[in-house]
Every structure is written in C-alpha cells, then in structure tokens.
Write a protein that holds these residues in place. Structure first.
Motif, PDB file in Angstrom:
ATOM      1  N   ILE A  64      -6.704  -6.495 -65.678  1.00 10.66           N
ATOM      2  CA  ILE A  64      -6.449  -7.794 -66.283  1.00 10.66           C
ATOM      3  C   ILE A  64      -7.562  -8.755 -65.880  1.00 10.66           C
ATOM      4  N   THR A  65      -8.230  -9.301 -66.881  1.00 11.42           N
ATOM      5  CA  THR A  65      -9.358 -10.207 -66.635  1.00 11.42           C
ATOM      6  C   THR A  65      -9.145 -11.515 -67.388  1.00 11.42           C
ATOM      7  N   CYS A  66      -7.977 -12.120 -67.166  1.00  8.30           N
ATOM      8  CA  CYS A  66      -7.675 -13.408 -67.801  1.00  8.30           C
ATOM      9  C   CYS A  66      -6.735 -14.187 -66.884  1.00  8.30           C
ATOM     10  N   ALA A  67      -6.578 -15.489 -67.151  1.00  5.68           N
ATOM     11  CA  ALA A  67      -5.804 -16.361 -66.271  1.00  5.68           C
ATOM     12  C   ALA A  67      -4.302 -16.162 -66.418  1.00  5.68           C
ATOM     13  N   ALA A  68      -3.810 -16.074 -67.642  1.00  9.32           N
ATOM     14  CA  ALA A  68      -2.366 -15.950 -67.881  1.00  9.32           C
ATOM     15  C   ALA A  68      -1.931 -14.499 -67.673  1.00  9.32           C
ATOM     16  N   TRP A  69      -2.065 -14.051 -66.439  1.00 16.05           N
ATOM     17  CA  TRP A  69      -1.939 -12.627 -66.181  1.00 16.05           C
ATOM     18  C   TRP A  69      -0.493 -12.129 -66.201  1.00 16.05           C
ATOM     19  N   THR A  70       0.484 -12.994 -65.903  1.00 12.02           N
ATOM     20  CA  THR A  70       1.874 -12.527 -65.860  1.00 12.02           C
ATOM     21  C   THR A  70       2.333 -12.033 -67.223  1.00 12.02           C
ATOM     22  N   ASP A  71       2.067 -12.813 -68.265  1.00 11.46           N
ATOM     23  CA  ASP A  71       2.452 -12.396 -69.616  1.00 11.46           C
ATOM     24  C   ASP A  71       1.709 -11.128 -70.034  1.00 11.46           C
ATOM     25  N   VAL A  72       0.438 -11.030 -69.646  1.00 13.07           N
ATOM     26  CA  VAL A  72      -0.350  -9.836 -69.962  1.00 13.07           C
ATOM     27  C   VAL A  72       0.216  -8.620 -69.249  1.00 13.07           C
ATOM     28  N   TYR A  73       0.551  -8.793 -67.989  1.00 13.16           N
ATOM     29  CA  TYR A  73       1.148  -7.713 -67.190  1.00 13.16           C
ATOM     30  C   TYR A  73       2.430  -7.199 -67.850  1.00 13.16           C
ATOM     31  N   ARG A  74       3.288  -8.120 -68.291  1.00 14.46           N
ATOM     32  CA  ARG A  74       4.542  -7.718 -68.940  1.00 14.46           C
ATOM     33  C   ARG A  74       4.272  -6.978 -70.245  1.00 14.46           C
ATOM     34  N   LEU A  75       3.278  -7.447 -70.996  1.00 19.74           N
ATOM     35  CA  LEU A  75       2.932  -6.781 -72.239  1.00 19.74           C
ATOM     36  C   LEU A  75       2.428  -5.366 -71.976  1.00 19.74           C
ATOM     37  N   CYS A  76       1.611  -5.200 -70.957  1.00 19.15           N
ATOM     38  CA  CYS A  76       1.074  -3.869 -70.628  1.00 19.15           C
ATOM     39  C   CYS A  76       2.191  -2.922 -70.189  1.00 19.15           C
ATOM     40  N   ILE A  77       3.138  -3.440 -69.414  1.00 18.75           N
ATOM     41  CA  ILE A  77       4.290  -2.626 -69.007  1.00 18.75           C
ATOM     42  C   ILE A  77       5.087  -2.217 -70.241  1.00 18.75           C
ATOM     43  N   LYS A  78       5.293  -3.148 -71.143  1.00 18.36           N
ATOM     44  CA  LYS A  78       6.045  -2.854 -72.368  1.00 18.36           C
ATOM     45  C   LYS A  78       5.340  -1.798 -73.211  1.00 18.36           C
ATOM     46  N   ARG A  79       4.017  -1.809 -73.212  1.00 15.39           N
ATOM     47  CA  ARG A  79       3.249  -0.845 -73.998  1.00 15.39           C
ATOM     48  C   ARG A  79       3.144   0.526 -73.330  1.00 15.39           C
ATOM     49  N   GLY A  80       3.660   0.635 -72.107  1.00 13.13           N
ATOM     50  CA  GLY A  80       3.714   1.948 -71.470  1.00 13.13           C
ATOM     51  C   GLY A  80       2.656   2.227 -70.430  1.00 13.13           C
ATOM     52  N   TYR A  81       1.852   1.230 -70.095  1.00  9.53           N
ATOM     53  CA  TYR A  81       0.831   1.440 -69.074  1.00  9.53           C
ATOM     54  C   TYR A  81       1.452   1.405 -67.683  1.00  9.53           C
ATOM     55  N   LYS A  82       0.977   2.270 -66.815  1.00 10.17           N
ATOM     56  CA  LYS A  82       1.488   2.345 -65.450  1.00 10.17           C
ATOM     57  C   LYS A  82       0.444   1.948 -64.419  1.00 10.17           C
ATOM     58  N   ASN A  83      -0.824   2.183 -64.737  1.00 12.77           N
ATOM     59  CA  ASN A  83      -1.914   1.878 -63.797  1.00 12.77           C
ATOM     60  C   ASN A  83      -2.522   0.531 -64.186  1.00 12.77           C
ATOM     61  N   ILE A  84      -1.992  -0.543 -63.606  1.00  9.74           N
ATOM     62  CA  ILE A  84      -2.400  -1.893 -63.982  1.00  9.74           C
ATOM     63  C   ILE A  84      -2.911  -2.621 -62.747  1.00  9.74           C
ATOM     64  N   LYS A  85      -4.109  -3.160 -62.848  1.00  6.15           N
ATOM     65  CA  LYS A  85      -4.684  -3.938 -61.751  1.00  6.15           C
ATOM     66  C   LYS A  85      -5.194  -5.265 -62.294  1.00  6.15           C
ATOM     67  N   ILE A  86      -5.696  -6.095 -61.406  1.00 13.43           N
ATOM     68  CA  ILE A  86      -6.129  -7.431 -61.810  1.00 13.43           C
ATOM     69  C   ILE A  86      -7.418  -7.778 -61.075  1.00 13.43           C
ATOM     70  N   TYR A  87      -8.294  -8.453 -61.775  1.00 16.00           N
ATOM     71  CA  TYR A  87      -9.567  -8.867 -61.177  1.00 16.00           C
ATOM     72  C   TYR A  87      -9.376 -10.192 -60.458  1.00 16.00           C
ATOM     73  N   ASP A  88      -9.731 -10.213 -59.166  1.00 17.30           N
ATOM     74  CA  ASP A  88      -9.687 -11.431 -58.361  1.00 17.30           C
ATOM     75  C   ASP A  88     -11.097 -12.010 -58.308  1.00 17.30           C
ATOM     76  N   ALA A  89     -11.309 -13.056 -59.099  1.00 15.68           N
ATOM     77  CA  ALA A  89     -12.655 -13.624 -59.204  1.00 15.68           C
ATOM     78  C   ALA A  89     -13.111 -14.249 -57.891  1.00 15.68           C
TER      79      ALA A  89
END
Length: 370
Positions: A64-89
């Motif tokens: 995840i490379t965006c600010a509104a990461w919570t909504d993105v995280y939920r969307l990725c979980i809904k789409r079936g992704y299991k390996n999800i990380k986030i970039y800490d700038a």
C-alpha cells in the motif's frame, strides 16, 4: 514474487524513487501498480497499470503506497489478498500492517476485523435503503449496544470520559438483558450485539454468561466486546474467542499499552482492532457555547448504525449521548420494537438522513459521521 503497488499518487511516486524500492526490485519477478483514479496513465515509471484488483495467485504481494490505507487494506482483504504490507515513508521501509501501526500509533485491525467492518458497512447501506422505503427502524438496525452498567475501572483517571461523571451506580438487571436478547432473537435479528457504551464490560461477572446466551439463541449473530484492555492478556484473549466473541475492539492508552494490546493478536480467527487512546471533547456536546465548529450538514445513520440502550434502560440518540435526556424511549417501559416504532424516533432518524442535525443540541454540536 509478483508485487502490486496500490497507490500512484504522492506517496506512490516517493516509494518508486526510494532506496527501499531499488532494494526490492531484484527480489521481484513482476511489479505493477493499481490506483482507483482511472484518469492516471497506463504506465508510470515503467510500471504497467493493473486494470482490475483481483487476487490471481497466492504469491502476489500488495504494498500500500497511499495515505488512506485503512480503506485500501479492507478492499484488498475483500479481493482475497493475504500478503499485504504498507510503505512507511518516514523510515523508507515496507512493513507489515501490525508493525506499521505500532510504529505510527495508528488504528490497527487484523484481516478478520477488516472483513467484519466491510460487511458491516455494506449492511448499513442495505438497511438504510430499506428504512427509507419502509420506515421500519426496528428491522433495519445493524447493531444493538446494551450497556450492562455505568461502571469503568478507568473512570477516575480519564476526566474527559463521561464515565468519570457518574454519581449513582447503575447496573442493568439480567432479566432486562435477557428480555432484550429474546426479543431480538424473535425478530430474526442478524447484526451485531455488544455490551458496552460507557462501561468496561470485562469487569461485569455476567459477561461470559450473556455471550453464551446470545450464541445459543442467535448463532449467526456477531458478538462484539469493546474493552479498555486493562484485563486483557493472552488467556483472556483466547477465552473470549472460545466463548463466542466474534469481534474484540480495544483502546490502548499510552504507547506501551497500545503496543502490548496489538501483540495480543494471534490471528486465532477473532476480529480484533486497537485504537490509540485520544479522548475527545464529547462532554461539551450538550452546550452549544462550548463548540466552535459550524453545524454539520452531513447525514448520520445513528440508529441504523447502532441502537444504544443505556444501563437504566434509556435509548439515547447515539453513543455520544451519555446523559440521554431527551425521552426517546425506555425498554423498562415497553419493548424495543415499540420504542423504535415511535414517530419521534423515526422522524429524528429521517431528519438525520437528510443532513438535518437541529433536532437536539447534542446533534447540533456534533460533527461525527456515522
């Protein structure tokens, strides 16, 4: 490993130009990007755009490379992704969601909680549409909160919490709790039941008994426990799950307690979240002179989102309404269904759905969106 970068805005560009990205490239077989903004070009920095966000294989990793990461995280979980990380700038690192939250003291939720929140939000939308068509509030609420008492072990140290203002102890009788639960079971309620508003449910010796009863008479209903976390440890965490708790929500007051609570997450199948404690000014919401913001015109789903039943039986306007002085109904005097069929409550909810927050002072002074 195939990698999908979610977000091609400022943070996404910063990541692609970072040393972290350069170190990651040799380990990756294929890197693409995805962004909800369809107007972006199909190729950025040599990376092709992914048209649809659908999990294709177990080897794909989302960063995840965006600010509104919570909504993105939920969307990725809904789409079936299991390996999800986030970039800490700040540190130029790619972190797990857990490590990112611990480092930045943000809102943490595990994958099960992300699923639960997505499903709940979808249910709220469906219930709202039905309510607008039928006017049936009782049959279209998503969550019922039963405040077992007005007691909290943190009340004396959190002076900005309404629990610190109690002058008389109130405990909802067990027979009243059972009557509410039986009524919900008889109406085929299918949402979430929780046992908190301004109380610490884990200090109530009846809590496990009530949870067991809910799962016995309404096995498909979700049970949520919201705790300040003081009594939580690995044993309590697992036993809450074993007894039937579906969702455990906590608040960590202070950095060390916040990190301790996050570490309790063992991914045992229970939805779990931790919020960093930051008490707001809700105690001033009853008095207009104590607020400075302009009256909000945002819609509020309050009763569709949650029915708050306080320890003395009162139905408040929402969870912020700790005084509940407006006479909106009391389940000691009538059934929950009768309370929610009252024209005063139905009109109140209809006005909130139109952005009209002028019915009560607490709504006039509130800028929450529910």
């Amino acid at each position: 490993m195939d990698i999908i970068l979610f977000g091609a805005g400022k943070i996404g560009n910063q990541f692609i130009e970072s040393q972290c990205y350069q170190d990651l490239k040799p380990e990756s077989s294929h890197i693409v990007f995805y962004d909800n903004n369809k107007s972006l070009p199909n190729v950025i920095y040599g990376l092709e755009r992914l048209d649809e966000l659908e999990a294709m294989s177990k080897n794909e990793q989302i960063i995840i490379t965006c600010a509104a990461w919570t909504d993105v995280y939920r969307l990725c979980i809904k789409r079936g992704y299991k390996n999800i990380k986030i970039y800490d700038a700040k540190s130029d690192e790619v972190l797990t969601i857990k490590d990112y939250c611990k480092r930045n003291a943000g809102y943490y939720e595990n994958a099960e909680c992300a699923k639960y929140q997505t499903e709940k939000n979808e249910m709220i939308l469906t219930n709202k549409e039905r309510f607008l068509k039928t006017g049936d509030l009782f049959g279209n609420t998503t969550e019922v909160a039963i405040m077992l008492s007005n007691l909290c072990n943190y009340a004396s140290i959190h002076q900005k919490c309404p629990a610190s203002c109690i002058t008389e102890k109130q405990i909802m009788p067990s027979k009243v709790v059972y009557r509410i639960l039986d009524e919900l079971a008889g109406s085929d309620f299918y949402g979430t039941i929780c046992f908190h508003i301004y109380n610490e449910p884990l200090i109530d010796p009846r809590l496990f008994m009530f949870i067991q009863y809910v799962k016995k008479i309404m096995p498909s209903v979700k049970v949520k426990v919201y705790s300040n976390g003081y009594y939580l440890n690995p044993v309590m965490f697992d036993e809450l799950h074993e007894i039937g708790t579906n969702v455990l929500v906590t608040t960590g007051y202070g950095a060390s307690e916040y990190k301790r609570l996050i570490e309790l997450d063992t991914e045992n199948g229970m939805a779990f979240s931790v919020l960093f404690g930051n008490l707001d000014d809700r105690m001033d919401y009853y008095t207009k002179e104590n607020t400075t913001h302009v009256v909000s015109s945002d819609i509020c789903d309050t009763y569709i989102f949650q029915i708050p039943i306080y320890a003395n039986g009162d139905i408040g306007t929402c969870c912020l309404d700790y005084r509940h002085p407006y006479g909106l109904g009391n389940i000691n005097e009538c059934s929950l269904e009768s309370c929610l069929k009252d024209s005063k409550i139905i009109d109140f909810q209809m006005r909130l759905l139109k952005g009209d927050r002028t019915t009560f002072p607490i709504c006039t002074n509130c800028n929450w969106m529910r």
